[in-house]
Design a protein around this motif. Sequence first.
Motif, PDB file in Angstrom:
ATOM      1  N   PHE A 223      76.799  16.946  57.343  1.00 58.01           N
ATOM      2  CA  PHE A 223      77.003  18.253  57.970  1.00 58.01           C
ATOM      3  C   PHE A 223      75.669  18.978  58.134  1.00 58.01           C
ATOM      4  CE2 PHE A 223      77.798  22.855  57.304  1.00 58.01           C
ATOM      5  CZ  PHE A 223      78.551  23.099  58.444  1.00 58.01           C
ATOM      6  N   GLY A 224      74.833  18.927  57.086  1.00 61.89           N
ATOM      7  CA  GLY A 224      73.533  19.589  57.143  1.00 61.89           C
ATOM      8  C   GLY A 224      72.622  18.992  58.198  1.00 61.89           C
ATOM      9  N   VAL A 225      72.618  17.658  58.320  1.00 65.41           N
ATOM     10  CA  VAL A 225      71.788  16.986  59.327  1.00 65.41           C
ATOM     11  C   VAL A 225      72.230  17.383  60.727  1.00 65.41           C
ATOM     12  CG1 VAL A 225      71.224  14.741  60.343  1.00 65.41           C
ATOM     13  CG2 VAL A 225      71.141  15.040  57.858  1.00 65.41           C
ATOM     14  N   ASN A 226      73.548  17.333  60.963  1.00 69.01           N
ATOM     15  CA  ASN A 226      74.066  17.692  62.285  1.00 69.01           C
ATOM     16  C   ASN A 226      73.855  19.174  62.589  1.00 69.01           C
ATOM     17  OD1 ASN A 226      75.048  15.151  63.144  1.00 69.01           O
ATOM     18  ND2 ASN A 226      76.831  15.362  61.827  1.00 69.01           N
ATOM     19  N   LEU A 227      73.998  20.012  61.556  1.00 70.62           N
ATOM     20  CA  LEU A 227      73.793  21.447  61.748  1.00 70.62           C
ATOM     21  C   LEU A 227      72.353  21.741  62.140  1.00 70.62           C
ATOM     22  CD1 LEU A 227      74.904  24.341  61.535  1.00 70.62           C
ATOM     23  CD2 LEU A 227      74.299  24.303  59.103  1.00 70.62           C
TER      24      LEU A 227
ATOM     25  N   LEU B 140      84.439  19.627  57.969  1.00 68.52           N
ATOM     26  CA  LEU B 140      83.576  20.758  57.602  1.00 68.52           C
ATOM     27  C   LEU B 140      83.314  21.734  58.756  1.00 68.52           C
ATOM     28  CD1 LEU B 140      80.977  19.068  55.202  1.00 68.52           C
ATOM     29  CD2 LEU B 140      82.999  20.418  54.624  1.00 68.52           C
ATOM     30  N   PRO B 141      83.023  21.277  59.985  1.00 66.80           N
ATOM     31  CA  PRO B 141      82.830  22.260  61.068  1.00 66.80           C
ATOM     32  C   PRO B 141      84.057  23.122  61.313  1.00 66.80           C
ATOM     33  CG  PRO B 141      81.967  20.117  61.718  1.00 66.80           C
ATOM     34  CD  PRO B 141      82.724  19.906  60.434  1.00 66.80           C
ATOM     35  N   ILE B 142      85.256  22.577  61.059  1.00 67.00           N
ATOM     36  CA  ILE B 142      86.486  23.360  61.218  1.00 67.00           C
ATOM     37  C   ILE B 142      86.566  24.425  60.133  1.00 67.00           C
ATOM     38  CG2 ILE B 142      89.008  23.237  61.248  1.00 67.00           C
ATOM     39  CD1 ILE B 142      88.718  20.334  62.225  1.00 67.00           C
ATOM     40  N   ILE B 143      86.231  24.045  58.907  1.00 65.16           N
ATOM     41  CA  ILE B 143      86.293  24.980  57.780  1.00 65.16           C
ATOM     42  C   ILE B 143      85.271  26.098  57.935  1.00 65.16           C
ATOM     43  CG2 ILE B 143      85.927  25.180  55.278  1.00 65.16           C
ATOM     44  CD1 ILE B 143      87.022  22.369  55.010  1.00 65.16           C
ATOM     45  N   PHE B 144      84.088  25.762  58.474  1.00 68.19           N
ATOM     46  CA  PHE B 144      82.995  26.733  58.583  1.00 68.19           C
ATOM     47  C   PHE B 144      82.936  27.441  59.929  1.00 68.19           C
ATOM     48  CE2 PHE B 144      81.353  24.045  55.149  1.00 68.19           C
ATOM     49  CZ  PHE B 144      80.902  24.998  54.266  1.00 68.19           C
ATOM     50  N   ARG B 145      83.888  27.183  60.818  1.00 67.31           N
ATOM     51  CA  ARG B 145      83.760  27.687  62.192  1.00 67.31           C
ATOM     52  C   ARG B 145      83.639  29.208  62.256  1.00 67.31           C
ATOM     53  NH1 ARG B 145      89.151  25.928  61.961  1.00 67.31           N
ATOM     54  NH2 ARG B 145      90.683  27.618  62.147  1.00 67.31           N
ATOM     55  N   ASP B 146      84.296  29.917  61.321  1.00 68.77           N
ATOM     56  CA  ASP B 146      84.229  31.382  61.357  1.00 68.77           C
ATOM     57  C   ASP B 146      82.864  31.913  60.947  1.00 68.77           C
ATOM     58  OD1 ASP B 146      86.825  31.700  62.240  1.00 68.77           O
ATOM     59  OD2 ASP B 146      87.660  31.720  60.216  1.00 68.77           O
ATOM     60  N   PHE B 147      82.060  31.081  60.288  1.00 69.40           N
ATOM     61  CA  PHE B 147      80.762  31.530  59.784  1.00 69.40           C
ATOM     62  C   PHE B 147      79.599  31.009  60.619  1.00 69.40           C
ATOM     63  CE2 PHE B 147      83.735  31.550  56.282  1.00 69.40           C
ATOM     64  CZ  PHE B 147      83.455  32.730  55.617  1.00 69.40           C
ATOM     65  N   LEU B 148      79.882  30.116  61.566  1.00 68.73           N
ATOM     66  CA  LEU B 148      78.812  29.480  62.324  1.00 68.73           C
ATOM     67  C   LEU B 148      78.642  30.125  63.692  1.00 68.73           C
ATOM     68  CD1 LEU B 148      79.615  25.747  61.530  1.00 68.73           C
ATOM     69  CD2 LEU B 148      77.767  27.109  60.556  1.00 68.73           C
ATOM     70  N   PRO B 149      77.399  30.421  64.076  1.00 74.99           N
ATOM     71  CA  PRO B 149      77.159  31.003  65.406  1.00 74.99           C
ATOM     72  C   PRO B 149      77.035  29.944  66.500  1.00 74.99           C
ATOM     73  CG  PRO B 149      75.114  30.945  64.173  1.00 74.99           C
ATOM     74  CD  PRO B 149      76.171  30.379  63.264  1.00 74.99           C
ATOM     75  N   ILE B 150      77.123  28.663  66.123  1.00 77.26           N
ATOM     76  CA  ILE B 150      77.003  27.564  67.088  1.00 77.26           C
ATOM     77  C   ILE B 150      78.117  26.559  66.833  1.00 77.26           C
ATOM     78  CG2 ILE B 150      74.492  27.771  67.324  1.00 77.26           C
ATOM     79  CD1 ILE B 150      74.250  25.418  65.375  1.00 77.26           C
ATOM     80  N   SER B 151      78.311  25.646  67.773  1.00 77.82           N
ATOM     81  CA  SER B 151      79.257  24.549  67.578  1.00 77.82           C
ATOM     82  C   SER B 151      78.508  23.376  66.961  1.00 77.82           C
ATOM     83  CB  SER B 151      79.891  24.142  68.908  1.00 77.82           C
ATOM     84  OG  SER B 151      78.890  23.783  69.845  1.00 77.82           O
ATOM     85  N   VAL B 152      79.116  22.742  65.957  1.00 74.46           N
ATOM     86  CA  VAL B 152      78.448  21.670  65.212  1.00 74.46           C
ATOM     87  C   VAL B 152      79.094  20.332  65.548  1.00 74.46           C
ATOM     88  CG1 VAL B 152      77.831  20.802  62.925  1.00 74.46           C
ATOM     89  CG2 VAL B 152      77.892  23.259  63.344  1.00 74.46           C
ATOM     90  N   THR B 153      78.268  19.342  65.861  1.00 77.20           N
ATOM     91  CA  THR B 153      78.757  18.000  66.159  1.00 77.20           C
ATOM     92  C   THR B 153      79.042  17.244  64.862  1.00 77.20           C
ATOM     93  OG1 THR B 153      76.474  17.217  66.287  1.00 77.20           O
ATOM     94  CG2 THR B 153      77.524  17.879  68.347  1.00 77.20           C
ATOM     95  N   THR B 154      79.673  16.100  64.978  1.00 78.75           N
ATOM     96  CA  THR B 154      80.033  15.308  63.795  1.00 78.75           C
ATOM     97  C   THR B 154      79.542  13.870  63.941  1.00 78.75           C
ATOM     98  OG1 THR B 154      82.216  14.903  64.767  1.00 78.75           O
ATOM     99  CG2 THR B 154      82.032  16.716  63.181  1.00 78.75           C
ATOM    100  N   ASP B 155      78.291  13.720  64.379  1.00 81.71           N
ATOM    101  CA  ASP B 155      77.720  12.378  64.507  1.00 81.71           C
ATOM    102  C   ASP B 155      77.522  11.750  63.136  1.00 81.71           C
ATOM    103  OD1 ASP B 155      77.625  12.869  67.206  1.00 81.71           O
ATOM    104  OD2 ASP B 155      75.520  13.509  67.192  1.00 81.71           O
ATOM    105  N   ILE B 156      77.612  10.428  63.093  1.00 76.97           N
ATOM    106  CA  ILE B 156      77.375   9.710  61.833  1.00 76.97           C
ATOM    107  C   ILE B 156      75.898   9.811  61.468  1.00 76.97           C
ATOM    108  CG2 ILE B 156      77.352   7.436  60.721  1.00 76.97           C
ATOM    109  CD1 ILE B 156      79.777   6.693  62.384  1.00 76.97           C
TER     110      ILE B 156
END
Length: 851
Positions: free
Chosen positions: A52-56, A341-357
């Motif tokens: 999550f951190g890498v993709n973020l 994780l991007p679903i759980i954090f969506r309310d706190f994130l100002p951007i959309s986060v990908t889920t690449d391996i």
Amino acid sequence: MENNFPNNKRKTNIPWLFKMAWRDSRKNRSRLLLFVSSIVFGIAALVAIYSFGVNLKKDIDTQAATLIGADLAINTGKLPDAPTLKMLDSLGDRHSEERMFASMVLFPRTQGTRLAQVRALEGDYPYYGNFETIPTDAGKKFRLVKAALVDQTLMLQYNVKVGDSIKVGKVVFVIEGVLTKAPGQTNIASGIAPIVYIPLKYLSETGLMQKGSRINYSFYYKYDHPVDIEKFTKKLEPRFEKAGLNYDTIETKKENTGRAFGDLTNFLSLVGFIALLLGCVGVASSIHIYIREKIASIAIMRCLGVKAYEAFLIYLLQIIGIGFVGAVAGSALGTIVQHVLPIIFRDFLPISVTTDISWGAIGQGIILGVIISILFALLPLIAIRNISPLNTLRMSYENINLLRDPFRWLVYVIILLFIVTFTHVQVGNWLASIFFTIGVIVAFLILTLIAKLLMYLVRLVINASWSYPLRQGFANLYRPNNQTIILIVSIGLSTSFICTLFFMQSLLIKQVTIAASANQANMILFDIQSSQEKPLANYTKKQNLPLLQQVPVVTVRIEKINGKTAAQSKKDTSMRVRERLYGNEFRVTYRDTLSPTEKVMQGDWVGNAPASGEVPVSMEERFAQRNKLRVGDKLTFNVQGIPINTRIASTRQVNWNKMQTNFLFVFPKGVLEDAPQFHVLMTHVPSKKVSATYQQSVVRLFPNVSIIDLGFVLSVLEDLMDKLGSIIKFMAMFSIVTAIVVLIASVRISKYQRIQESVLLRTMGASRRQILAISTIEYFFLGSLSAATGIFIAVAGTWLLARYSFDIAFNVDLLPAIGLFFGITGLTILIGLLNSRGVLNRPPLEILRGE
């Protein structure tokens, strides 16, 4: 016959060690996998967070321009003077202006009122990204007419739709569209401070830009030709600093956002690491019992010529292999979990986060899993070195496992160094990582000591007059091969973690609820102009509402500290205060008496300013300590362009938990009366109906006055804490699941230890019912003691946090803890009884023969 064992005179045969490790594991692979399954969920948590951190980070880099919406953004809390405006107008190929302030808005059709963040915009901003609106072209259309974009939260809350109107100050705007997303905005921010966009050209008509009004001025720039923005802004930085301007570029926004969310992922990594450490307890305990069972096999190998270190290596190879399998499984699970994780954090994130391996994250997880398996398995494995051929005749494992073994203490040191180093990688601070490690050690020691104390007390209270199943069940808690310590440590730690979360969430919610009680202010009116102070107070009295507090507020900046400006402080290495004090705006007040929530800690309180000389001010104690300021230090404040020389005459202890206005700086009377200022009024409304009526009338009579309804704040706070709680609960789930796996593994391990006891009892005539009763009693007390210990630690920890960190009353809701207690206890009994099923359903002779 082939000789599978080497001769003492030969060299170590590495392939033979692998072959023996493989052969010996044949009958035990399922057990070894169960041992190391304890770390799977900890590894999964860390791999998910790493991925999550890498993709973020990658997505922040690619979407940073849409966070700021321009190449350069400049903002200030005061209207720039003419030379500064001229400089600002010269920047960029295209630019936009924005005025931002808090104000009450009114929906005429529904008569709903709400404090909103009003943004008056002029120009084509945003230059990167777009306003996400319904309809899609509303983001451009509203600028052309007397129209507004209204946040989706407001639209839903007050049941208004596109085409309805909204009143901002004295002006009514048509709602052109629903704003679903603005540059850099998060769902949480829109819930707390919903945005209303209006055209800047109509701002003066609203009547909201008055002397003393709190307005933020922003300027956005787009360059259509290549420009090194970072180099350009560095050159202008002295002028920006002199004019009191703050700026953001795409790079600085990228760095600040990345740092903020980097801190979040580091914190979550520590939470996942706690789950992993919990699993390590299970690994160490499981391998301890596994090696105890292998003493006979190892002693026989020693008789046949296998060297002590070779026997050690055989079982170490097993652990490495199984640890690798467990780490791969955890990494695979973590890769799946990261999609959540991007679903759980969506309310706190100002951007959309990908889920690449993230193969790097997977590699880290596998390496970490293998290392942690080896480290914690070494504690029981090093005892193999001391197993001699005589152990075939004298089976005394306790004489093998000596605390005096220097290698055991070396392993302890390596484990501690690993924890400190890993923590430092996450937080980047050696002191914090050392304290974290100490905290982990203390928690484990407390749980271990409590477990041993409970075992000692159980031994004392057992009475010969009790029934046999009751005595046997209690005795199993302290007999050899008991599971009391491992279960209390693993289940207790996870229980205390989740309970502390529930308790603190409940305490903080109760604080706001108490603040809304009958004897506390529950409505705050601010941005009241001096000319409106008495009329609004009189109107409030006519509505039969109390005037609980009326306070003047002045906005100031610190210009000099002990005679030195920000530029001079940067060059002076002897300056002890923090440089960031120079850039901040402070809201201060003036009065001649202390409030009931204040107490002078150092120096002398001065309520009236002297006729000449430096003005004595009072500073909040903790703020002074954090910024290394002391009584006697001299501060020069800039009050709307006028310098005022002051000295810190006293420091005050302030109770920030009381619902009233509190200030970092308090001036004496006789200094700031003529400065641009606004006033705050606090009252108490008895019901929602009275609150709505009062707010509507205040908005009509005093449109520039903003109102905070504490009842609404409470609902927003509850929603925010629920969302934050959900994130922490999600991470705590890994600890809970790990604890359950450790519980299952520990109970399953006991099957091989207790099976002989059960068989002997059945051979001696014990009925299935008696054996079942013994198992139920044992596992009931194991589960209940584990859960109770965890809850006890949570209560103690919450009391310490409430008393010393939050300074709030300790009054926890035990209902969630009671539910967790029965859940953990029931699960322990269930697993224990399922474990005993194999013994109860088979004849004793069959088990004794090993069939």
